[in-house]
Design a protein around this motif. Structure first.
Motif, PDB file in Angstrom:
ATOM      1  N   TRP A  13       3.916  -3.980 -11.254  1.00  0.00           N
ATOM      2  CA  TRP A  13       2.999  -3.596 -10.230  1.00  0.00           C
ATOM      3  C   TRP A  13       1.896  -2.998 -10.910  1.00  0.00           C
ATOM      4  O   TRP A  13       1.863  -2.682 -11.975  1.00  0.00           O
ATOM      5  CB  TRP A  13       3.333  -2.558  -9.390  1.00  0.00           C
ATOM      6  CG  TRP A  13       4.457  -2.757  -8.411  1.00  0.00           C
ATOM      7  CD1 TRP A  13       5.853  -2.699  -8.438  1.00  0.00           C
ATOM      8  CD2 TRP A  13       4.298  -3.430  -6.986  1.00  0.00           C
ATOM      9  NE1 TRP A  13       6.473  -3.252  -7.401  1.00  0.00           N
ATOM     10  CE2 TRP A  13       5.422  -3.729  -6.376  1.00  0.00           C
ATOM     11  CE3 TRP A  13       3.115  -3.687  -6.123  1.00  0.00           C
ATOM     12  CZ2 TRP A  13       5.587  -4.364  -5.052  1.00  0.00           C
ATOM     13  CZ3 TRP A  13       3.287  -4.421  -4.818  1.00  0.00           C
ATOM     14  CH2 TRP A  13       4.513  -4.415  -4.343  1.00  0.00           C
ATOM     15  N   MET A  14       0.521  -3.328 -10.316  1.00  0.00           N
ATOM     16  CA  MET A  14      -0.805  -2.805 -10.884  1.00  0.00           C
ATOM     17  C   MET A  14      -1.723  -2.429  -9.425  1.00  0.00           C
ATOM     18  O   MET A  14      -1.459  -3.241  -8.605  1.00  0.00           O
ATOM     19  CB  MET A  14      -1.304  -3.593 -11.861  1.00  0.00           C
ATOM     20  CG  MET A  14      -1.690  -4.736 -11.405  1.00  0.00           C
ATOM     21  SD  MET A  14      -2.080  -6.339 -12.795  1.00  0.00           S
ATOM     22  CE  MET A  14      -3.008  -5.241 -14.112  1.00  0.00           C
ATOM     23  N   SER A  15      -2.580  -1.525  -9.715  1.00  0.00           N
ATOM     24  CA  SER A  15      -3.717  -1.559  -8.510  1.00  0.00           C
ATOM     25  C   SER A  15      -4.490  -2.735  -8.706  1.00  0.00           C
ATOM     26  O   SER A  15      -4.918  -3.615  -9.463  1.00  0.00           O
ATOM     27  CB  SER A  15      -4.420  -0.128  -8.833  1.00  0.00           C
ATOM     28  OG  SER A  15      -5.331  -0.537 -10.048  1.00  0.00           O
ATOM     29  N   LEU A  53      -2.018  -1.920  -3.966  1.00  0.00           N
ATOM     30  CA  LEU A  53      -1.118  -2.431  -5.277  1.00  0.00           C
ATOM     31  C   LEU A  53      -0.939  -4.081  -5.107  1.00  0.00           C
ATOM     32  O   LEU A  53      -0.665  -4.500  -4.091  1.00  0.00           O
ATOM     33  CB  LEU A  53       0.286  -1.793  -5.268  1.00  0.00           C
ATOM     34  CG  LEU A  53       0.327  -0.312  -5.622  1.00  0.00           C
ATOM     35  CD1 LEU A  53       1.783   0.155  -5.587  1.00  0.00           C
ATOM     36  CD2 LEU A  53      -0.432   0.059  -7.044  1.00  0.00           C
ATOM     37  N   VAL A  54      -0.804  -4.538  -6.260  1.00  0.00           N
ATOM     38  CA  VAL A  54      -0.380  -6.203  -6.448  1.00  0.00           C
ATOM     39  C   VAL A  54       0.736  -6.285  -7.289  1.00  0.00           C
ATOM     40  O   VAL A  54       0.482  -5.592  -8.339  1.00  0.00           O
ATOM     41  CB  VAL A  54      -1.755  -6.817  -7.016  1.00  0.00           C
ATOM     42  CG1 VAL A  54      -1.206  -8.334  -6.915  1.00  0.00           C
ATOM     43  CG2 VAL A  54      -2.730  -6.667  -6.201  1.00  0.00           C
ATOM     44  N   LYS A  94       0.838  -1.293  -0.078  1.00  0.00           N
ATOM     45  CA  LYS A  94      -0.018   0.083  -0.018  1.00  0.00           C
ATOM     46  C   LYS A  94       0.809   1.414   0.074  1.00  0.00           C
ATOM     47  O   LYS A  94       1.922   1.182   0.784  1.00  0.00           O
ATOM     48  CB  LYS A  94      -0.998  -0.063   1.250  1.00  0.00           C
ATOM     49  CG  LYS A  94      -1.900   1.168   1.214  1.00  0.00           C
ATOM     50  CD  LYS A  94      -2.838   1.036   2.674  1.00  0.00           C
ATOM     51  CE  LYS A  94      -3.517  -0.083   2.835  1.00  0.00           C
ATOM     52  NZ  LYS A  94      -4.604   0.074   3.555  1.00  0.00           N
ATOM     53  N   VAL A  95       0.638   2.251  -0.921  1.00  0.00           N
ATOM     54  CA  VAL A  95       1.220   3.409  -0.822  1.00  0.00           C
ATOM     55  C   VAL A  95       0.381   4.471  -0.926  1.00  0.00           C
ATOM     56  O   VAL A  95      -0.975   4.337  -1.021  1.00  0.00           O
ATOM     57  CB  VAL A  95       2.049   3.466  -2.021  1.00  0.00           C
ATOM     58  CG1 VAL A  95       3.270   2.350  -2.398  1.00  0.00           C
ATOM     59  CG2 VAL A  95       1.099   3.524  -3.583  1.00  0.00           C
ATOM     60  N   MET A  96       0.623   5.829  -0.384  1.00  0.00           N
ATOM     61  CA  MET A  96       0.033   6.965  -0.383  1.00  0.00           C
ATOM     62  C   MET A  96       0.502   7.837  -1.714  1.00  0.00           C
ATOM     63  O   MET A  96       1.674   8.141  -1.997  1.00  0.00           O
ATOM     64  CB  MET A  96       0.362   7.797   0.820  1.00  0.00           C
ATOM     65  CG  MET A  96       0.169   7.082   2.122  1.00  0.00           C
ATOM     66  SD  MET A  96      -1.914   6.786   2.180  1.00  0.00           S
ATOM     67  CE  MET A  96      -2.495   8.643   2.172  1.00  0.00           C
ATOM     68  N   SER A  97      -0.553   7.966  -2.513  1.00  0.00           N
ATOM     69  CA  SER A  97      -0.399   8.744  -3.799  1.00  0.00           C
ATOM     70  C   SER A  97      -1.185   9.999  -3.700  1.00  0.00           C
ATOM     71  O   SER A  97      -2.378  10.081  -3.795  1.00  0.00           O
ATOM     72  CB  SER A  97      -0.593   8.100  -5.047  1.00  0.00           C
ATOM     73  OG  SER A  97      -0.562   8.598  -6.018  1.00  0.00           O
ATOM     74  N   ARG A  98      -0.700  11.334  -3.919  1.00  0.00           N
ATOM     75  CA  ARG A  98      -1.426  12.455  -3.525  1.00  0.00           C
ATOM     76  C   ARG A  98      -2.458  12.432  -2.537  1.00  0.00           C
ATOM     77  O   ARG A  98      -3.538  12.803  -2.517  1.00  0.00           O
ATOM     78  CB  ARG A  98      -2.209  12.821  -4.972  1.00  0.00           C
ATOM     79  CG  ARG A  98      -1.315  12.783  -6.290  1.00  0.00           C
ATOM     80  CD  ARG A  98      -2.141  13.228  -7.531  1.00  0.00           C
ATOM     81  NE  ARG A  98      -1.469  13.274  -8.749  1.00  0.00           N
ATOM     82  CZ  ARG A  98      -1.351  12.428  -9.794  1.00  0.00           C
ATOM     83  NH1 ARG A  98      -2.064  11.458  -9.380  1.00  0.00           N
ATOM     84  NH2 ARG A  98      -0.579  12.543 -10.736  1.00  0.00           N
TER      85      ARG A  98
END
Length: 500
Positions: free
Chosen positions: A319-321, A275-276, A265-269
């Protein structure tokens, strides 16, 4: 008590990991000692270096005429079984064999050193005590099996024609593939399959299957828990209009198997993004959409997250969501040794039992449409314990996982046509709990199943994760039609409360 045609396999029996069944009665230790003492290289006549071991339909007559079986020391000067540890980036799929389902499991297996150590026994090499003989272990239908092979590999122009390592002098992928081909009958018998099959055969685990078009709301959380508990995961894409593995404009391959190698898991904006991470067993060819290697979205996350996740190498991993994941792939398998990962923060554990049975004359009663014979199917009683609220709900309200695996004692994997199978779960009324032996036909004319797989499927394994209230239940595995013969393994996991 289970009826006589079913029994639980104990850890000290033949078929356990420490005492595997010797495939075709070949004893690695005795054979290795014999050939080493005679200063000879082992030749395995049970899987000969000829067309029969390759099988029909893989090679043209022209290619077959060019095949030469060679030992690794005849291909490279300093062969090694493993170079700098086992990695999912070690190998690439051969162009002549469509076994991506099997190789996708390599990617999962290579991430789990404890499982890899079980499949590839230690103290094998091309240096010390080399006699041209190797052995591997697989879990097949409820028991561990040791497979012995010689190290002659099919080549054309000194190049391996099936799986090969990206490091020229590393041979664990090719030898492992050969051992599995021997177990399944031939290399051709590895053509086409499901990721779950290989994941089970490598680990002895039970698959949890998910239709990603009907993915549960907590799918990513399940995947995160599975990843943290070092559980094997694989998935596949829908088949396209043709039978070929067409590469779509977004980089995803149709009708292809992949490995799930991470979740993050990332923080974007200012917003969390789940993510997987995926791995293509071709070792090349990647997703080109959001969160791909070249995606500008990586510039919206912290430098630490980029360092932890981002790699621009064309190595087949990307990676992809989770949203794009469920759109691009149609099913996923989580292969767990235990469903404990479902309740990682609860006060629960899961207990397991494995039972072995057969549908034969007199025990193959068919579906419930055949009410006069249905009762003759094997029957298994299970008890669901009462647990406190924290355990009963926890992260996973379901408290039982049942898996049914069918098989026949046939050497060639492709020669076994799966029967349509199913299992039904019935509640045992209080007044019948003292009954012993099989429940009669009258029981099934008055009782209806509370749960089960509901529909018959021609798959090697069918499974269901569900919830039952505390009490006693009867599980009845069955085929669609009476009189159909096969053996089966019934795996039952139940949630129990941890005791102090």
């Amino acid at each position: 008590m289970p009826p006589p045609d079913m029994y639980k396999r104990h850890d000290d029996e033949v078929g356990s990991s420490n005492n595997p069944v010797k495939f075709q009665y070949q004893d690695y230790q005795l054979l290795h000692k014999l050939y080493l003492s005679n200063k000879m290289k082992y030749i395995d006549d049970s899987f000969p270096a000829n067309f029969s071991s390759i099988g029909k339909g893989l090679l043209s007559d022209r290619d077959m005429a060019l095949v030469k079986w060679k030992r690794p020391p005849e291909i490279v000067s300093e062969p090694c079984l493993v170079v700098d540890g086992v990695s999912r980036f070690d190998y690439a799929q051969g162009s002549k064999l469509g076994n991506c389902w099997f190789l996708a499991s390599f990617g999962a297996l290579s991430c789990q050193q404890d499982i890899m150590d079980k499949v590839i026994p230690a103290e094998q090499s091309f240096d010390k005590d080399y006699a041209g003989i190797f052995h591997f272990k697989f879990w097949r239908f409820g028991k561990w099996i040791e497979v012995v092979i010689d190290d002659r590999l099919p080549t054309i122009n000194d190049r391996l024609i099936f799986v090969h390592s990206r490091t020229p002098n590393e041979f664990w992928p090719a030898l492992l593939e050969k051992a599995y081909a021997k177990l399944c009958g031939s290399f051709a018998d590895l053509q086409g399959g499901f990721v779950s099959e290989a994941l089970i055969d490598f680990s002895g685990g039970v698959p949890m299957h998910f239709d990603l078009k009907e993915a549960p709301a907590n799918l990513w959380n399940l995947m995160e828990s599975a990843f943290k508990s070092r559980t094997l995961m694989g998935c596949s894409t829908p088949q396209g209009a043709s039978s070929k593995n067409t590469v779509l404009p977004n980089g995803i391959v149709e009708g292809h198997a992949y490995t799930v190698t991470g979740v993050y898991k990332v923080m974007s904006r200012g917003q969390p993004v789940r993510l997987v991470r995926m791995f293509n067993p071709w070792a090349k060819g990647e997703w080109k959409g959001n969160w791909s290697d070249e995606s500008s979205l990586w510039m919206t996350v912290s430098a630490e997250d980029r360092k932890n996740c981002l790699s621009v190498a064309d190595n087949g991993e990307f990676w992809m969501s989770v949203e794009d994941y469920t759109k691009s792939f149609d099913n996923m398998d989580i292969c767990c040794l235990s469903p404990d990962f479902l309740d990682v923060t609860s006060k629960c554990s899961w207990t397991s039992k494995y039972y072995f049975g057969q549908w034969t004359f007199g025990t193959a009663g068919g579906s419930r449409n055949n009410i006069r014979t249905f009762w003759t199917n094997p029957q298994f009683r299970v008890k669901i314990e009462k647990t406190d609220d924290d355990c009963a709900v926890g992260k996973c309200p379901e408290n039982i996982l049942v898996s049914l695996t069918q098989y026949k004692e046939n050497r060639h994997r492709k020669q076994f046509t799966n029967l349509l199978i199913c299992f039904c779960v019935f509640e045992i009324p209080p007044e019948m709990k003292a009954e012993t032996g099989k429940f009669p036909v009258s029981f099934f004319t008055t009782q209806r199943p509370l749960a089960g797989t509901n529909v018959f499927q021609n798959l090697r394994e069918v499974m269901k994760l569900f919830r039952l209230e505390p009490g006693e239940y009867l599980i009845v595995p069955c085929t669609l039609n009476p009189g159909e013969n096969a053996s089966f393994v019934l795996s039952v996991f139940t949630k129990t409360q941890c005791r102090k």
